[in-house]
Scaffold this motif. Structure first.
Motif, PDB file in Angstrom:
ATOM      1  N   SER A 259     -19.477 -31.412  63.744  1.00 52.38           N
ATOM      2  CA  SER A 259     -18.708 -31.309  62.512  1.00 52.38           C
ATOM      3  C   SER A 259     -19.115 -32.502  61.670  1.00 52.38           C
ATOM      4  CB  SER A 259     -17.214 -31.343  62.819  1.00 52.38           C
ATOM      5  OG  SER A 259     -16.511 -31.421  61.603  1.00 52.38           O
ATOM      6  N   GLY A 260     -20.200 -32.330  60.899  1.00 50.80           N
ATOM      7  CA  GLY A 260     -20.733 -33.469  60.165  1.00 50.80           C
ATOM      8  C   GLY A 260     -20.918 -34.622  61.140  1.00 50.80           C
ATOM      9  N   GLY A 261     -21.551 -34.328  62.283  1.00 46.29           N
ATOM     10  CA  GLY A 261     -21.604 -35.290  63.387  1.00 46.29           C
ATOM     11  C   GLY A 261     -20.357 -35.113  64.226  1.00 46.29           C
TER      12      GLY A 261
ATOM     13  N   VAL B 100     -27.558 -23.026  70.345  1.00 51.18           N
ATOM     14  CA  VAL B 100     -26.934 -22.914  69.021  1.00 51.18           C
ATOM     15  C   VAL B 100     -26.233 -24.220  68.698  1.00 51.18           C
ATOM     16  CG1 VAL B 100     -24.968 -21.874  67.804  1.00 51.18           C
ATOM     17  CG2 VAL B 100     -26.636 -20.405  68.924  1.00 51.18           C
ATOM     18  N   LYS B 101     -26.474 -24.716  67.483  1.00 48.62           N
ATOM     19  CA  LYS B 101     -25.724 -25.873  66.993  1.00 48.62           C
ATOM     20  C   LYS B 101     -24.678 -25.327  66.027  1.00 48.62           C
ATOM     21  CE  LYS B 101     -26.440 -30.129  64.289  1.00 48.62           C
ATOM     22  NZ  LYS B 101     -27.469 -30.888  63.558  1.00 48.62           N
ATOM     23  N   TRP B 102     -23.419 -25.468  66.373  1.00 48.96           N
ATOM     24  CA  TRP B 102     -22.298 -24.881  65.608  1.00 48.96           C
ATOM     25  C   TRP B 102     -21.674 -25.984  64.751  1.00 48.96           C
ATOM     26  CZ3 TRP B 102     -19.495 -20.018  66.815  1.00 48.96           C
ATOM     27  CH2 TRP B 102     -18.306 -19.874  66.108  1.00 48.96           C
TER      28      TRP B 102
ATOM     29  N   ASN C  52     -35.206 -30.314  63.223  1.00 49.01           N
ATOM     30  CA  ASN C  52     -35.936 -30.549  61.970  1.00 49.01           C
ATOM     31  C   ASN C  52     -35.069 -31.092  60.834  1.00 49.01           C
ATOM     32  OD1 ASN C  52     -34.613 -27.950  61.645  1.00 49.01           O
ATOM     33  ND2 ASN C  52     -35.769 -27.791  59.736  1.00 49.01           N
ATOM     34  N   TRP C  53     -33.760 -31.358  61.060  1.00 45.66           N
ATOM     35  CA  TRP C  53     -32.899 -31.708  59.917  1.00 45.66           C
ATOM     36  C   TRP C  53     -33.418 -32.941  59.172  1.00 45.66           C
ATOM     37  CZ3 TRP C  53     -30.137 -30.002  56.291  1.00 45.66           C
ATOM     38  CH2 TRP C  53     -29.232 -30.787  55.592  1.00 45.66           C
ATOM     39  N   GLU C  54     -33.462 -34.083  59.849  1.00 49.70           N
ATOM     40  CA  GLU C  54     -33.891 -35.285  59.121  1.00 49.70           C
ATOM     41  C   GLU C  54     -35.395 -35.268  58.837  1.00 49.70           C
ATOM     42  OE1 GLU C  54     -32.408 -39.099  60.204  1.00 49.70           O
ATOM     43  OE2 GLU C  54     -30.378 -38.371  60.591  1.00 49.70           O
TER      44      GLU C  54
ATOM     45  N   THR D 195     -21.761 -32.047  72.200  1.00 52.76           N
ATOM     46  CA  THR D 195     -21.381 -32.222  70.794  1.00 52.76           C
ATOM     47  C   THR D 195     -22.347 -33.187  70.125  1.00 52.76           C
ATOM     48  OG1 THR D 195     -19.050 -31.878  71.360  1.00 52.76           O
ATOM     49  CG2 THR D 195     -19.473 -32.971  69.290  1.00 52.76           C
ATOM     50  N   TRP D 196     -22.674 -32.890  68.856  1.00 55.05           N
ATOM     51  CA  TRP D 196     -23.476 -33.846  68.078  1.00 55.05           C
ATOM     52  C   TRP D 196     -22.549 -35.004  67.717  1.00 55.05           C
ATOM     53  CZ3 TRP D 196     -27.458 -36.315  67.655  1.00 55.05           C
ATOM     54  CH2 TRP D 196     -27.957 -36.871  66.475  1.00 55.05           C
ATOM     55  N   THR D 197     -22.890 -36.178  68.201  1.00 55.02           N
ATOM     56  CA  THR D 197     -21.942 -37.293  68.246  1.00 55.02           C
ATOM     57  C   THR D 197     -21.637 -37.895  66.882  1.00 55.02           C
ATOM     58  OG1 THR D 197     -22.956 -37.700  70.374  1.00 55.02           O
ATOM     59  CG2 THR D 197     -21.514 -39.416  69.545  1.00 55.02           C
TER      60      THR D 197
ATOM     61  N   GLY E  33     -15.349 -28.681  49.349  1.00 55.44           N
ATOM     62  CA  GLY E  33     -15.871 -29.818  50.092  1.00 55.44           C
ATOM     63  C   GLY E  33     -17.312 -29.460  50.364  1.00 55.44           C
ATOM     64  N   ARG E  34     -18.261 -30.277  50.010  1.00 57.07           N
ATOM     65  CA  ARG E  34     -19.679 -29.965  50.073  1.00 57.07           C
ATOM     66  C   ARG E  34     -19.936 -28.622  49.354  1.00 57.07           C
ATOM     67  NH1 ARG E  34     -23.881 -29.130  55.138  1.00 57.07           N
ATOM     68  NH2 ARG E  34     -25.425 -30.625  54.455  1.00 57.07           N
ATOM     69  N   ASN E  35     -19.131 -28.386  48.329  1.00 56.84           N
ATOM     70  CA  ASN E  35     -19.218 -27.145  47.549  1.00 56.84           C
ATOM     71  C   ASN E  35     -18.982 -25.896  48.400  1.00 56.84           C
ATOM     72  OD1 ASN E  35     -19.311 -25.878  45.170  1.00 56.84           O
ATOM     73  ND2 ASN E  35     -21.486 -26.207  44.751  1.00 56.84           N
TER      74      ASN E  35
ATOM     75  N   TYR F 208     -35.130 -35.824  69.460  1.00 56.67           N
ATOM     76  CA  TYR F 208     -35.729 -36.445  68.268  1.00 56.67           C
ATOM     77  C   TYR F 208     -35.299 -35.642  67.054  1.00 56.67           C
ATOM     78  CZ  TYR F 208     -38.500 -39.168  71.479  1.00 56.67           C
ATOM     79  OH  TYR F 208     -38.881 -40.032  72.467  1.00 56.67           O
ATOM     80  N   GLU F 209     -35.209 -36.367  65.924  1.00 60.06           N
ATOM     81  CA  GLU F 209     -34.829 -35.695  64.687  1.00 60.06           C
ATOM     82  C   GLU F 209     -35.626 -36.352  63.573  1.00 60.06           C
ATOM     83  OE1 GLU F 209     -30.716 -34.815  64.540  1.00 60.06           O
ATOM     84  OE2 GLU F 209     -30.717 -34.622  62.362  1.00 60.06           O
ATOM     85  N   LEU F 210     -36.907 -36.071  63.520  1.00 61.70           N
ATOM     86  CA  LEU F 210     -37.803 -36.674  62.540  1.00 61.70           C
ATOM     87  C   LEU F 210     -39.076 -35.840  62.526  1.00 61.70           C
ATOM     88  CD1 LEU F 210     -39.668 -37.945  64.866  1.00 61.70           C
ATOM     89  CD2 LEU F 210     -38.315 -39.988  64.555  1.00 61.70           C
TER      90      LEU F 210
ATOM     91  N   LEU G 269     -30.911 -22.660  67.101  1.00 62.61           N
ATOM     92  CA  LEU G 269     -30.577 -22.334  65.716  1.00 62.61           C
ATOM     93  C   LEU G 269     -29.263 -22.979  65.304  1.00 62.61           C
ATOM     94  CD1 LEU G 269     -31.779 -20.377  63.578  1.00 62.61           C
ATOM     95  CD2 LEU G 269     -30.128 -18.672  64.384  1.00 62.61           C
ATOM     96  N   TRP G 270     -29.237 -23.452  64.042  1.00 64.91           N
ATOM     97  CA  TRP G 270     -28.013 -24.024  63.445  1.00 64.91           C
ATOM     98  C   TRP G 270     -27.216 -22.920  62.763  1.00 64.91           C
ATOM     99  CZ3 TRP G 270     -26.044 -23.976  58.518  1.00 64.91           C
ATOM    100  CH2 TRP G 270     -25.147 -24.983  58.147  1.00 64.91           C
ATOM    101  N   VAL G 271     -25.904 -22.973  62.906  1.00 68.63           N
ATOM    102  CA  VAL G 271     -25.031 -22.076  62.132  1.00 68.63           C
ATOM    103  C   VAL G 271     -23.778 -22.852  61.703  1.00 68.63           C
ATOM    104  CG1 VAL G 271     -25.718 -19.866  63.191  1.00 68.63           C
ATOM    105  CG2 VAL G 271     -23.958 -21.249  64.295  1.00 68.63           C
TER     106      VAL G 271
HETATM  107  C1  DGJ Z   1     -24.157 -31.866  59.310  1.00 65.38           C
HETATM  108  C2  DGJ Z   1     -24.757 -32.108  60.665  1.00 65.38           C
HETATM  109  O1  DGJ Z   1     -24.067 -33.095  61.330  1.00 65.38           O
HETATM  110  C3  DGJ Z   1     -26.234 -32.436  60.506  1.00 65.38           C
HETATM  111  O2  DGJ Z   1     -26.779 -32.770  61.738  1.00 65.38           O
HETATM  112  C4  DGJ Z   1     -26.914 -31.264  59.897  1.00 65.38           C
HETATM  113  O3  DGJ Z   1     -26.861 -30.170  60.771  1.00 65.38           O
HETATM  114  C5  DGJ Z   1     -26.263 -30.912  58.572  1.00 65.38           C
HETATM  115  N1  DGJ Z   1     -24.841 -30.776  58.686  1.00 65.38           N
HETATM  116  C6  DGJ Z   1     -26.838 -29.644  58.008  1.00 65.38           C
HETATM  117  O4  DGJ Z   1     -26.205 -29.254  56.872  1.00 65.38           O
END
Ligand code: DGJ
Length: 730
Positions: free
Chosen positions: A527-529, A475-477, A335-337, A544-546, A442-444, A603-605, A410-412
Motif C-alpha cells: 500500500s504505497g509501500g 502478484v503484487k497487490w 521494473n518500477w524504479e 508485503t512490500w515494506t 488521492g493520486r487522482n 532488485y528494482e532498477l 504482475l502488479w495490480v
Molecule cells: C506504489 C508501490 O509501493 C510502488 O512500489 C509501485 O508499485 C507504485 N505504487 C506503482 O504505482
C-alpha cells in the motif's frame, strides 16, 4: 490441556509453555482479570480481589458500598454501570440508552481453535496445538450474549482474543464500540512501545512512559496505515531488547483500529484494542451477531526480542497460509524504479534477460501495463492490456519471460477506480462516496466500494480473467490512497457508519476467493509501500512490500521497526539505483545489497544499465543471498544494534537448530578517530564451536555471544559501510 477451570475458586487458569493468564468470576458474575505473566504452576489467589468504600466510585448494588466496578480489574468492562474508565464495548438501545450490564452465564473449553467467520485469524493445524476457552456473558434485560474467546497456543506461547456479540433479544441494538480485547494491569510501571511514522518512513520504534490519563495509537484512514501499526506493547521499566517483561498486543485487522491505554486514579492500567469506535456503528437486529477481529497477545520475559521472535514464529507458521508459507521466496527484479510508466515489451524483456543472467528468479511487471495507463491519472479498473505498450498482450510478454526459465509476476491495484476509466464511466456509483458531496481524489483516484457484494464479485471476475490469461505466478497487490467521504450507495442511512468495516470484510472475501482460486500464485501486498503492513493481510498474502523508500540507510530503521512484530519472510527488500529516488542519497551497491538481504531479496532498477563490475557484484549478491535465504526466511531473528540508538545497526538470523547463522553489521557515517568496534552475537549454542568467514580457527558460541565478534578495522573509514558473516557450527 492449557485451560484449567477451578470451580471452587471460580477461576480460569490459561497456560502456555511460558505464560499464565488468570480470570476470575467475581461477585454477581462480573468477570475479572487476576494475573498475566510468567507461567505459574498453579493459581491460588494470594492477592484477593479487594473491596472498599471509595469516594466517587458508585455501587451497582446500593446496599454494598464496598463494591464498585470502577475499582475492579475486568475482562470486558461496560459503560454506564459504575466503571468510569474506557469501556470495552458500548451499545445503544432502541430507547436511546447506552447502559448495559454483562454477567457470566457459562463457558466451554474446546480443543483447537474455531475459525472466525469472514475475518483473518491465526489457526491451528491440529487440535493439540491450542485450546480455546469461550466465556459467555449475558445482559438479561436485552437478551444480549457476548462471547469472549481465548485461544491458548501452548508451544507457540501466545494467547489470542476475540469477541462475538449476539442479539438474542427482540430489540434493535446498535454497537457503538466493540473492542477485541480489554485487560487491566495492577500498576502503571510500564513504557508504551509502538510503531509510528508516515509514507516512506514507516514503523519507527517509539517508547514513552505511561502517564495518568489516556495515551493511544489509532487509524482513521480506512486502512491500518503508514502512520500507526496495529500494535503496541507495554514494557516494564528497565526491560530492554533482551531482558525484562513485555506484553505485546497485535490486531489481526487491516482497517481503522484503536489501541488505547488508560492509567486510572489508582495508577492501574487498562489496555483496550480493536476496531476504532470513531465513526463506527453497527446495527444488530434480533437474531444477528457481530464478530470482532482477533487480537494476539504475547508475554515475554526476554524483552522485546523474545516477544518479536514469538510473533515471528506464530505469524510465519500459523497466520500466513498457502503454498508459499514454507517455501523459499524467489529473488526478483521489478521494473518500477527502472522504467516507471515508460516501457514496452522489448524493454521489459531486456531487463528480465539481464536478471536471468545474474541469477534472478522472478520478473515483476509493475504499474502501467493496462488500460491507457501512461501516468498515474487514469485506467484503474480497466484490467485489460495496454496494447500500445504490449502489442502481443500479457501472455506474449509472460511467455517471453517464462521462456527464459524465469517466473513472471504482475502488479495490480484492484481496490481502486480512476475517474478516467471505462469502469467509472459505466459505474459512477461503484466508488465510496456520500450524496451531494465532492469525491476527494488521492493520486487522482477513487476507492471502489468493497462493502458492496456486486463490486467485489465484479473485481473477482476481472482479476480471475487477467490471472488466467497468462502464466502469472506472482502478484503484487497495491493500494495507493486512504478513504474519504466514506459512504456506500447501497447501505441505508442507519448503516452508513458500517461502511469502512464492511469494506474490510469485502476485501477479505475478495482476497480469500482469489488466493484460493490461484494457489500457485505468490501474492505480495503493498500500500504505497508499507501502508497496510498488518497481520490481517498476512493471512492472505505471506509477504508485503515494506516501504516505497528503498534507500539503504532509511531501510535500516524501517526494517528494524517492522521486525518488532513481523517475520523477515513477510518483509520485501530491494536494491535500487543511486542517487536513491526517494531521499537522493548515494550508498554503495554493497551496502544496498547487505540491507536488502534481511528480507525477501530483490532488485528494482535498470539492470541493463549496469557496468561489468556492477554485474559481478549483483551476481555475487544473488548467489550469497540464495545460500543464506533459508536462514533469513525461516530462522530466528535477533536484533543486535538499533539504528534508533546510534550510527550502527546489526542483526542476525539463526537456524532453529542453532547450527548456522547469518549476521550483518552496518555503519552509517564515518566518525573521526573512531574506536574499534565489535558486536556480541545472540542465539547461538554456547557449547558449540562455529566457523566464521574470515577467521582461521573456530570460535565458541559462548565467546561470540559474551566477548563478541570484531568488526573489521577498515570499516572504521568511510560512510555507509557494512559487513556480513556466515557462521557455521563445526
Ligand atoms: C506504489 C508501490 O509501493 C510502488 O512500489 C509501485 O508499485 C507504485 N505504487 C506503482 O504505482
Amino acid at each position: 490441556m492449557t485451560v484449567h477451570y477451578d470451580e471452587k475458586q471460580q477461576t480460569f487458569h490459561l497456560q502456555t509453555n511460558r505464560t499464565s493468564y488468570v480470570i476470575e468470576i467475581a461477585k454477581d458474575g462480573y468477570l475479572t482479570h487476576r494475573y498475566w505473566g510468567e507461567r505459574l504452576r498453579r493459581y491460588a489467589g494470594a492477592i484477593p480481589l479487594r473491596y472498599m468504600d471509595r469516594a466517587f466510585s458508585p455501587n451497582p448494588v446500593p446496599a454494598d458500598r464496598t463494591f464498585s466496578l470502577d475499582t475492579l480489574p475486568q475482562e470486558y468492562p461496560a459503560y454506564g454501570n459504575t466503571d468510569f474508565r474506557t469501556p470495552a464495548y458500548q451499545i445503544q438501545l432502541d430507547n436511546g440508552s447506552t447502559v448495559t450490564d454483562l454477567r457470566y452465564r457459562g463457558h466451554r473449553i474446546v480443543a483447537g481453535k474455531p475459525k472466525l467467520a469472514g475475518l483473518p485469524a491465526t489457526y491451528v493445524e491440529n487440535d493439540e496445538e491450542a485450546d480455546t476457552l469461550e466465556i459467555e456473558l449475558y445482559d438479561e434485560l436485552l437478551g444480549l450474549t457476548v462471547t469472549l474467546s481465548y485461544t491458548v497456543f501452548n508451544e507457540l506461547d501466545a494467547i489470542t482474543r476475540s469477541v462475538r456479540l449476539e442479539n438474542r433479544g427482540n430489540r434493535e441494538l446498535k454497537l457503538l464500540r466493540a473492542a477485541s480485547i480489554s485487560v487491566d494491569f495492577a500498576d502503571d510501571g510500564y513504557d508504551m512501545v509502538h510503531l509510528a511514522g508516515g509514507w516512506a518512513n514507516e514503523r519507527n520504534v517509539l517508547r514513552r512512559p505511561l502517564t495518568m490519563g489516556l495515551q493511544a495509537v489509532d487509524s482513521k484512514r480506512g486502512s491500518s496505515s503508514h502512520q500507526h501499526n496495529p500494535f503496541m506493547a507495554l514494557v516494564r521499566k528497565g526491560a530492554d531488547e533482551d531482558q525484562g517483561e513485555v506484553y505485546g498486543f497485535s490486531l489481526v485487522y487491516s482497517g481503522n483500529f484503536l489501541a488505547n491505554v488508560e492509567v486510572d486514579q489508582y495508577r492501574a492500567t487498562r489496555v483496550t484494542m480493536g476496531l476504532n469506535p470513531f465513526d463506527f456503528s453497527w446495527l444488530l437486529q434480533p437474531g444477528e451477531s457481530f464478530q470482532t477481529p482477533e487480537a494476539v497477545t504475547v508475554y515475554s520475559n526476554e524483552g522485546l526480542g523474545g516477544m518479536s521472535r514469538t510473533y515471528h514464529r506464530l505469524y510465519r507458521t500459523r497466520l500466513a497460509r498457502g503454498e508459499f508459507r514454507d517455501k523459499e521466496r524467489p529473488v526478483l527484479i521489478n521494473n518500477w524504479e527502472a522504467t516507471y510508466f515508460d516501457f514496452n515489451a522489448d524493454k521489459i524483456e531486456s531487463i528480465a534477460r539481464k536478471g536471468k543472467e545474474l541469477g534472478i528468479e522472478l520478473f515483476v511487471l509493475d504499474d502501467g501495463w493496462f488500460g491507457k495507463r501512461d501516468d498515474d491519472n487514469s485506467s484503474l479498473g480497466d484490467w485489460f492490456v495496454h496494447r500500445e505498450k504490449l502489442p502481443g498482450g500479457l501472455r506474449d510478454l509472460a511467455e517471453r519471460v517464462t521462456g527464459m526459465d524465469m517466473r513472471f509476476g504482475l502488479w495490480v491495484e484492484p481496490e481502486m477506480i480512476s475517474v478516467d476509466s471505462d469502469l467509472y464511466r459505466k459505474h459512477p456509483d461503484w466508488c465510496l462516496h456520500v450524496p451531494d458531496r465532492r469525491r476527494s481524489a488521492g493520486r487522482n483516484q477513487l476507492i471502489l466500494d468493497y462493502s458492496r457484494d456486486d463490486v467485489c464479485d465484479a473485481i473477482i471476475g476481472m482479476l480471475s480473467e487477467v490471472l488466467s490469461s497468462a502464466p502469472v505466478t506472482y502478484v503484487k497487490w497495491d493500494m495507493n490512497r486512504n478513504m474519504t467521504e466514506i459512504g456506500s450507495a447501497l447501505l441505508p442511512p442507519e448503516r452508513q457508519r458500517e461502511t469502512a468495516h464492511r469494506y474490510m470484510l469485502g476485501l477479505y472475501r475478495v482476497m480469500e476467493t482469489l488466493v484460493t482460486a490461484f494457489p500457485h500464485i505468490l501474492f505480495e501486498s503493498c500500500s504505497g509501500g508499507g501502508g497496510r503492513f498488518d497481520p490481517g493481510i498476512l493471512h492472505y498474502m505471506p509477504q508485503t512490500w515494506t516501504s516505497d523508500n528503498t534507500d539503504a540507510v532509511s531501510r535500516l530503521k524501517i526494517q528494524y521497526g517492522t521486525s518488532i512484530v513481523y517475520p523477515a519472510s513477510a518483509i520485501g527488500a530491494h536494491v535500487s539505483a543511486v542517487p536513491n529516488h526517494q531521499v537522493h542519497r548515494t550508498t554503495p551497491l554493497e551496502m544496498r545489497g547487505h540491507v536488502a538481504f534481511a528480507g525477501n531479496f530483490g532488485y528494482e532498477l535498470d539492470l541493463t544499465a549496469f557496468t561489468e563490475e556492477e554485474d559481478a557484484i549483483v551476481r555475487a549478491q544473488v548467489e550469497y543471498y540464495k545460500e543464506v535465504r533459508p536462514l533469513v526466511q525461516f530462522g530466528d531473528f535477533y536484533r543486535l544494534l538499533s539504528p534508533f540508538e546510534g550510527n550502527e545497526t546489526a542483526w542476525m538470523f539463526v537456524s532453529e537448530d542453532r547450527s548456522e547463522a547469518f549476521a550483518a553489521y552496518y555503519k552509517v557515517l564515518a566518525e573521526p578517530n573512531a574506536g574499534y568496534r565489535s558486536i556480541r552475537l545472540k542465539g547461538l549454542d554456547p557449547d558449540a564451536d562455529y566457523r566464521i568467514d574470515g577467521l582461521d580457527s573456530p570460535v565458541g558460541g559462548d565467546e561470540l555471544m559474551r566477548a563478541g565478534l570484531a568488526v573489521p578495522q577498515e570499516l572504521l573509514f568511510g560512510d555507509f559501510r557494512s559487513k556480513v558473516w556466515r557462521i557455521r557450527k563445526v
